[in-house]
Design an enzyme around this catalytic site. Sequence first.
Site, PDB file in Angstrom:
ATOM      1  N   GLY A  23       0.782  -1.237   0.000  1.00 19.34           N
ATOM      2  CA  GLY A  23       0.000   0.000   0.000  1.00 19.34           C
ATOM      3  C   GLY A  23       0.806   1.274   0.000  1.00 19.34           C
ATOM      4  O   GLY A  23       0.286   2.324   0.350  1.00 19.34           O
ATOM      5  N   SER A  24       2.076   1.224  -0.393  1.00 25.55           N
ATOM      6  CA  SER A  24       2.871   2.456  -0.379  1.00 25.55           C
ATOM      7  C   SER A  24       2.325   3.483  -1.374  1.00 25.55           C
ATOM      8  O   SER A  24       2.272   4.682  -1.066  1.00 25.55           O
ATOM      9  CB  SER A  24       4.347   2.162  -0.655  1.00 25.55           C
ATOM     10  OG  SER A  24       4.520   1.572  -1.929  1.00 25.55           O
ATOM     11  N   ASN A  25       1.893   3.046  -2.545  1.00 22.62           N
ATOM     12  CA  ASN A  25       1.288   3.987  -3.492  1.00 22.62           C
ATOM     13  C   ASN A  25      -0.054   4.487  -2.973  1.00 22.62           C
ATOM     14  O   ASN A  25      -0.377   5.667  -3.121  1.00 22.62           O
ATOM     15  CB  ASN A  25       1.120   3.353  -4.876  1.00 22.62           C
ATOM     16  CG  ASN A  25       2.279   3.668  -5.790  1.00 22.62           C
ATOM     17  OD1 ASN A  25       2.719   4.806  -5.882  1.00 22.62           O
ATOM     18  ND2 ASN A  25       2.768   2.653  -6.482  1.00 22.62           N
ATOM     19  N   ASN A  52      -4.778   2.477 -13.877  1.00 22.95           N
ATOM     20  CA  ASN A  52      -3.770   1.625 -13.277  1.00 22.95           C
ATOM     21  C   ASN A  52      -2.405   2.260 -13.501  1.00 22.95           C
ATOM     22  O   ASN A  52      -2.218   3.033 -14.444  1.00 22.95           O
ATOM     23  CB  ASN A  52      -3.807   0.238 -13.923  1.00 22.95           C
ATOM     24  CG  ASN A  52      -2.839  -0.741 -13.287  1.00 22.95           C
ATOM     25  OD1 ASN A  52      -2.636  -0.743 -12.080  1.00 22.95           O
ATOM     26  ND2 ASN A  52      -2.234  -1.569 -14.114  1.00 22.95           N
ATOM     27  N   LYS A 110     -12.093 -13.567  -4.125  1.00 21.27           N
ATOM     28  CA  LYS A 110     -12.180 -13.751  -5.579  1.00 21.27           C
ATOM     29  C   LYS A 110     -13.622 -13.988  -6.033  1.00 21.27           C
ATOM     30  O   LYS A 110     -14.031 -13.498  -7.078  1.00 21.27           O
ATOM     31  CB  LYS A 110     -11.279 -14.909  -6.017  1.00 21.27           C
ATOM     32  CG  LYS A 110     -11.086 -14.973  -7.501  1.00 21.27           C
ATOM     33  CD  LYS A 110      -9.631 -14.980  -7.841  1.00 21.27           C
ATOM     34  CE  LYS A 110      -9.408 -14.858  -9.324  1.00 21.27           C
ATOM     35  NZ  LYS A 110      -8.046 -14.543  -9.636  1.00 21.27           N
ATOM     36  N   ILE A 127      -9.455  -6.923 -13.653  1.00 26.46           N
ATOM     37  CA  ILE A 127     -10.759  -6.307 -13.376  1.00 26.46           C
ATOM     38  C   ILE A 127     -11.795  -6.928 -14.311  1.00 26.46           C
ATOM     39  O   ILE A 127     -11.630  -6.899 -15.534  1.00 26.46           O
ATOM     40  CB  ILE A 127     -10.699  -4.767 -13.566  1.00 26.46           C
ATOM     41  CG1 ILE A 127      -9.643  -4.151 -12.646  1.00 26.46           C
ATOM     42  CG2 ILE A 127     -12.077  -4.146 -13.333  1.00 26.46           C
ATOM     43  CD1 ILE A 127      -9.887  -4.341 -11.167  1.00 26.46           C
ATOM     44  N   HIS A 139       1.568   1.009 -14.090  1.00 30.33           N
ATOM     45  CA  HIS A 139       2.390  -0.161 -14.400  1.00 30.33           C
ATOM     46  C   HIS A 139       3.855   0.248 -14.297  1.00 30.33           C
ATOM     47  O   HIS A 139       4.230   1.319 -14.775  1.00 30.33           O
ATOM     48  CB  HIS A 139       2.074  -0.668 -15.809  1.00 30.33           C
ATOM     49  CG  HIS A 139       2.778  -1.942 -16.135  1.00 30.33           C
ATOM     50  ND1 HIS A 139       2.369  -3.156 -15.619  1.00 30.33           N
ATOM     51  CD2 HIS A 139       3.879  -2.200 -16.884  1.00 30.33           C
ATOM     52  CE1 HIS A 139       3.183  -4.099 -16.063  1.00 30.33           C
ATOM     53  NE2 HIS A 139       4.116  -3.550 -16.823  1.00 30.33           N
TER      54      HIS A 139
END
Length: 187
Positions: free
Chosen positions: A12-14, A102, A58, A88, A104
């Site tokens: 979760g750093s971003n 997103n 899931k 997704i 990448h």
Amino acid sequence: MKQIVILASGSGSNAENIITYFKENPLVTVSSVLTNKHTAKVLERCDRLEVPAFYFNKVALTKSDAVVEVLKSLQPDLIVLAGFLWKIPTNIIEAFPNKIINIHPALLPKYGGKGMYGAKVHQAVKENSETETGITIHYVNEHYDEGAIIFQAKTKVEPSDDADSIAEKVHQLEYEHFPKVIEKLLI
């Protein structure tokens, strides 16, 4: 106020960087974080940052409308994938057209697709003796890493770099640019 919902799978750093960036912004807020791992460190970060966070499995994502219904109830202006590793499903993409993005850790179309994430990307960059790498922020569609590109930033790869030092350079680009691109999309 514009609402962001973040989907994350790992540390979760971003996600924390985005939450912190918008913490004092009167126009944009991170309303919640959803994760597919009940042990994800992002849950601890959300607790500390006082952002609601929810876990789903899931089945909830792929075999029912549970996640899409939760997302609809949150009414996000933007859904941000920040280290979210599952594909997704179409029902979510159709419910939120051009509202899912997103990041990448490479310059797409290189090093994208199923199985290309995190350290695997940086190792491939090193093994192929690339002279540059970077980040790509893109819209999400039904294929891994094939949505329209919104933004790219580059960094040099030196011959002395290993996968870890490449990863660090890419993380710095992510932290610098991801919140700013999100802001531009919303304001």
